[in-house]
Scaffold this motif. Structure first.
Motif, PDB file in Angstrom:
ATOM      1  N   TRP B  20      95.033  43.784   6.273  1.00  0.00           N
ATOM      2  CA  TRP B  20      94.056  42.950   6.985  1.00  0.00           C
ATOM      3  C   TRP B  20      94.716  42.128   8.077  1.00  0.00           C
ATOM      4  O   TRP B  20      94.147  41.880   9.131  1.00  0.00           O
ATOM      5  N   GLU B  23      95.421  44.450  11.014  1.00  0.00           N
ATOM      6  CA  GLU B  23      94.148  44.713  11.699  1.00  0.00           C
ATOM      7  C   GLU B  23      93.772  43.545  12.602  1.00  0.00           C
ATOM      8  O   GLU B  23      93.446  43.689  13.766  1.00  0.00           O
ATOM      9  N   LEU B  24      93.836  42.368  11.967  1.00  0.00           N
ATOM     10  CA  LEU B  24      93.416  41.154  12.655  1.00  0.00           C
ATOM     11  C   LEU B  24      94.261  40.921  13.906  1.00  0.00           C
ATOM     12  O   LEU B  24      93.760  40.547  14.967  1.00  0.00           O
ATOM     13  N   LYS B  25      95.532  41.188  13.747  1.00  0.00           N
ATOM     14  CA  LYS B  25      96.444  40.958  14.855  1.00  0.00           C
ATOM     15  C   LYS B  25      96.079  41.840  16.050  1.00  0.00           C
ATOM     16  O   LYS B  25      96.115  41.406  17.196  1.00  0.00           O
ATOM     17  N   LYS B  26      95.681  43.062  15.732  1.00  0.00           N
ATOM     18  CA  LYS B  26      95.348  44.014  16.791  1.00  0.00           C
ATOM     19  C   LYS B  26      94.065  43.638  17.524  1.00  0.00           C
ATOM     20  O   LYS B  26      93.877  43.990  18.670  1.00  0.00           O
ATOM     21  N   LYS B  27      93.179  42.952  16.818  1.00  0.00           N
ATOM     22  CA  LYS B  27      91.854  42.647  17.365  1.00  0.00           C
ATOM     23  C   LYS B  27      91.907  41.956  18.720  1.00  0.00           C
ATOM     24  O   LYS B  27      91.130  42.248  19.616  1.00  0.00           O
ATOM     25  N   ILE B  28      92.802  40.971  18.833  1.00  0.00           N
ATOM     26  CA  ILE B  28      92.952  40.256  20.102  1.00  0.00           C
ATOM     27  C   ILE B  28      94.387  40.427  20.566  1.00  0.00           C
ATOM     28  O   ILE B  28      95.321  40.127  19.826  1.00  0.00           O
ATOM     29  N   ARG B  70      92.843  31.447  16.253  1.00  0.00           N
ATOM     30  CA  ARG B  70      93.072  32.648  17.076  1.00  0.00           C
ATOM     31  C   ARG B  70      94.292  32.489  17.969  1.00  0.00           C
ATOM     32  O   ARG B  70      94.860  33.464  18.442  1.00  0.00           O
TER      33      ARG B  70
END
Ligand SMILES: Cc1cc2nc3c(=O)[nH]c(=O)nc-3n(C[C@H](O)[C@H](O)[C@H](O)COP(=O)(O)OP(=O)(O)OC[C@H]3O[C@@H](n4cnc5c(N)ncnc54)[C@H](O)[C@@H]3O)c2cc1C
Ligand SMILES: Cc1cc2nc3c(=O)[nH]c(=O)nc-3n(C[C@H](O)[C@H](O)[C@H](O)COP(=O)(O)OP(=O)(O)OC[C@H]3O[C@@H](n4cnc5c(N)ncnc54)[C@H](O)[C@@H]3O)c2cc1C
Ligand code: SF4
Ligand code: SF4
Ligand code: FES
Lengths: 276, 496
Positions: B20, B23-28, B70
């Motif tokens: 997770w 994933e989260l890191k890739k989001k932004i 973020r």
């Protein structure tokens, strides 16, 4: 915790209380005090330990009603509990075999001189205890004090009992009558000062129990600082006993009166609360 | 780096490899994250807040916290963690906030920090975690780690979902803790969690140490401290107030009563005075007295509370640290028309937290730099009325690395005042050292310890916080306690 087991009005305006405080009772020595808070909103006020019973875990305090805190304390009944009580605080009085010791007590100091006279007597001194008051009806604990003194002298300003007149003359008479090796004084600042000034020319060591304003009583705040032989000391840890000939009385009296205005306001507030 | 620390850091790095997180890191993209502006902590207007003792900072909203989260890059090698004396897994908790799992974030922080609501508010973050933050190094504006920490723990508290960790079966060992400040509270928490029976002895009538008697309500509401204390009690820690170790009973007495190990966290409660003429005048306070009257005794609510605190018109506070800021801002709140800081060096050298200095300036506090008091002058009734000062200039750096102030001859001048507060520092409290045989003491009165274990010269006796450091910080006191807890546990478990 800190339940009031017994309460007496010993003379008008002065009360004694036996309070359950086993840890303090176990440890305390003559000349030490406790810090008391009557309720959650209360002040922390210092009161000397006038007697104790280690087995029963009780200590006795004797106090004079002067302002809101002592007045609130006086309103408590047997069975009530104090919000906080911490101690024993301060350095104990120096007790040794000095020879002949004159112990002087006035107002609440009549009560608080008791453990000191007792300890000095147990140590083998000749103890002369002098109690001072305006009039005979303001004296108390004579029976108790008689038992721990070789001689108990009473002094009233109006002469209703014992010697008549001022403490200065009484002290001088005693000193001129016999050799006194040490003087111990408990009571209001004025008494401490007058007694010290009287013994000064005779060069007799005079130990006084000072009563400046305090808060924590453990050396943390510095409000209790007094000037002793030109050095600043904290009465709660370095004292409360000091050599009366070294005390800067002027500063002490001045610092004691720092909150006169607020004390009156507090008293008025308490009176309002009592009425409404 | 110490063995244990390295292990902890490895664990933190490993957590960042969870799916997770990746994933989260890739989001932004990182670049985008760096562009987000730091969310300003909402605070009350200066003219309004300097009239009362309610908290100045209002805390981030959920949206604001998620937005701020973020900004964190979830670094593979998070340097921020190394800046935190208790090694909080900062990226993990921030990322949990980013995905709205506030409760989990709070739990994550509590794994290593038992007083997060306190630290989030009072840590000098700009010198610790935030100083090491990659975003700070790249852009000059760090991720608001402290504000996020505060958010998570406030959220948890308000939600009423605070969970009590499960306690292992009793080990039968008894631990005595002296002082209920951050150091003592932390040690107590750690030790009960290991199954030991813990009693804290506190001299004052409320636990909390400086957190309740020193730091004012407008910076750290006392209700928060009491809730943290309550949490410890629910875990089984016993707290005995009004008990002065060294007076009510000594460490030796307590040993006879069956305590197996001791932790001394008695703080730096001895006020220092300037030793100038006039210091015993009425209206001259130590910071400890002034703040104790205000905070512990609630003097600002006099006469509803019995302890008075003077309401002066012109106030001078001597010193440049957090303590001085707390005093001067309190004086303003108590109705001073004019309140100033007198500091002997310049603004740059001030040890106070940046936020406190900023808040003080906004609230109308005057700063008089490069100035030192030489004497206090009283009126005929013994009240302070003037303070005589001398100008200073900065010379060569001294042992602390700060430039030494030197008086400028003939530059004396006077300021008229009716209240002076001395906030020039505290020394370790001497009561325990004086009443404990065989305890090794340093030249400032501090208790000497082996820094690897916080063990003192007496077997089974540990110490930490301000009593070993002099005046330091909340989080350093807590860090000491954590080190001591590990060593104390080893000691207890190796005893027969
Ligand atoms: C170490 C120590 C031991 C003490 N032991 C005792 C004790 O055993 N019994 C006892 O009654 N008191 C004792 N005192 C004094 C006691 O602490 C004060 O009387 C008390 O704090 C007064 O609180 P308050 O709120 O009732 O009065 P406040 O509102 O604080 O004072 C009211 C007014 O009375 C004056 N005043 C206060 N105390 C005295 C006093 N003792 N003598 C004369 N005027 C005073 C004040 O200056 C003020 O003007 C001791 C003080 C110290 C420092
Ligand atoms: C006004 C002020 C503002 C500050 N602001 C900040 C800030 O913004 N950020 C920051 O990180 N740090 C700040 N600090 C410093 C920080 O508060 C201290 O470093 C920290 O509290 C030290 O924790 P401690 O547990 O060692 O001691 P303390 O917090 O001092 O606690 C010691 C406790 O031990 C008790 N005690 C002492 N002797 C005994 C005894 N003999 N028996 C029983 N109990 C005893 C005391 O009553 C006290 O409760 C500030 C300090 C002050 C005074
Ligand atoms: S405890 Fe203090 S140093 Fe550690 S992360 Fe929180 S704010 Fe930063
Ligand atoms: S260093 Fe800064 S950006 Fe990197 S993980 Fe820590 S808080 Fe996030
Ligand atoms: S009463 Fe606070 S230092 Fe003595």
């Amino acid at each position: 915790m800190y339940k009031i087991i017994e309460k007496r009005m010993v003379v008008p305006n002065i009360h004694s209380m036996k309070i359950s405080a086993p840890a303090v009772a176990k440890k305390c020595l003559p000349g030490q005090f406790v810090i008391v808070m009557v309720d959650e909103r209360g002040e922390r006020i210092p009161l000397s330990i006038a007697d104790w019973n280690r087995e029963e875990g009780l200590i006795t305090i004797v106090f004079m009603e002067v302002g809101s805190s002592t007045r609130k304390l006086a309103k408590l009944k047997e069975g009530d509990e104090l919000f906080a009580l911490a101690g024993p605080l301060g350095s104990p009085s120096e007790i040794s075999r000095w020879g002949t010791v004159l112990c002087i007590g006035g107002c609440y100091g009549i009560g608080t001189i008791y453990p000191i006279s007792r300890a000095l007597k147990e140590e083998g001194n000749k103890v002369i205890t002098l109690l001072e008051a305006r009039s005979s009806f303001l004296l108390y604990w004579q029976d108790k004090l008689k038992l721990v003194s070789d001689e108990l002298l009473l002094l009233t300003r109006d002469g209703t009992v014992g010697l008549k007149g001022h403490v200065t003359t009484a002290i001088k008479e005693i000193i001129e009558r016999e050799k006194i090796d040490r003087v111990m004084v408990n009571g209001c600042t004025f008494l401490l000062m007058v007694a010290s000034e009287t013994t000064r020319p005779f060069g007799i060591k005079t130990v006084v129990s000072l009563n400046p304003i305090m808060i924590d009583g453990t050396g943390m705040c510095g409000v209790c600082r007094v000037s002793i032989a030109g050095k600043t000391k904290f009465a709660c840890v370095d004292g409360p006993d000091f050599d009366g000939h070294e005390v800067d009385w002027e500063t002490l009296l001045m610092r004691r009166s720092a909150y006169l205005k607020e004390e009156l306001e507090s008293l008025r507030f308490l009176q309002c609360e009592e009425i409404f | 780096m110490e063995e244990k620390n390295r292990a902890e850091l490895d664990r933190i790095k490993l957590a960042a490899q969870e799916d997770w997180r990746k994933e989260l890191k890739k989001k932004i993209p990182t670049k985008e994250r760096m562009k987000i502006e730091r969310i300003k902590m909402p605070e009350r207007e200066p003219e309004e807040r300097n009239q009362d003792f309610f908290e100045v900072n209002l805390g981030l909203s959920e949206e604001q916290a998620m937005e701020e989260a973020r900004r964190c890059l979830d670094c593979p090698n998070p340097q921020c963690v190394l800046g935190c004396p208790v090694l909080i897994d900062i990226p993990s908790f921030i990322k949990l906030i980013e995905i709205g799992k506030f409760r989990e974030a709070a739990k994550k922080i509590k794994e290593t920090n038992s007083l997060p609501a306190v630290c989030g508010r009072v840590c000098p973050q700009e010198l610790q975690c935030e100083a090491q933050c990659t975003v700070f190094k790249a852009t000059g504006v760090s991720v608001a780690i402290g504000n996020l920490e505060r958010f998570a723990s406030d959220w948890e508290r308000k939600s009423g979902l605070v969970e009590i960790p499960s306690i292992p079966p009793p080990t039968g060992k008894k631990v005595a803790v002296i002082g209920a400040g951050p150091a003592g509270l932390t040690l107590a928490g750690e030790m009960v969690k290991m199954g030991h029976q813990v009693t804290i002895f506190e001299a004052l009538h409320y636990p909390g140490g400086v957190l309740v008697y020193g730091i004012p309500e407008f910076r750290l509401p006392k209700a928060i401290v009491y809730e943290e204390v309550d949490y410890l009690k629910r875990m089984g820690v016993e707290i005995i107030t009004n008990f002065i170790v060294g007076k009510t009973a000594t460490i030796d007495d307590l040993r006879k009563d069956g305590y197996d190990a001791f932790f001394i966290g008695s703080g730096a409660g001895l006020p220092m005075f300037m030793e100038v003429e006039g210091e015993n005048l009425n209206g001259v306070y130590s910071a400890n007295e002034y703040l104790t009257r205000i905070n512990l005794m609630r003097g600002y609510d006099f006469p509803r509370y019995d302890t008075p605190v003077p309401r002066a018109k012109r106030v001078a506070v001597i010193g440049g640290g957090n303590v001085a800021m707390d005093c001067v801002r309190s004086a303003k709140r108590l109705g001073a028309d004019w309140a100033c800081i007198i500091y002997r060096r310049s603004k740059k050298e001030m040890p106070a937290r940046i936020e406190e200095i900023k808040h003080a300036e906004e609230e109308g506090i005057e700063f008089i730099f490069l100035t030192a008091p030489v004497r206090l002058i009283g009126d005929e009734k013994g009240w302070v009325k003037e303070i005589e000062c001398i100008k200073m200039e900065l010379g060569e750096p001294d042992s602390s690395g700060r430039r030494r102030p030197i008086p400028v001859k003939g530059s004396e001048f006077r300021i008229s005042v009716d209240l002076v507060v001395n906030a020039i520092g505290q020394r370790p409290n001497p009561l325990i050292p004086l009443t404990t045989q065989g305890l090794e003491i340093g030249k400032w009165g501090e208790i000497k310890v082996d820094w690897k274990t916080m063990a003192t010269s007496l077997p089974g006796v540990y110490a930490g916080g301000d009593i070993v450091r002099g005046g330091a910080t909340v989080i350093l006191a807590m860090g000491d306690a954590r080190v001591a807890a590990r060593a104390m546990n080893d000691y207890l478990m190796n005893q027969s």
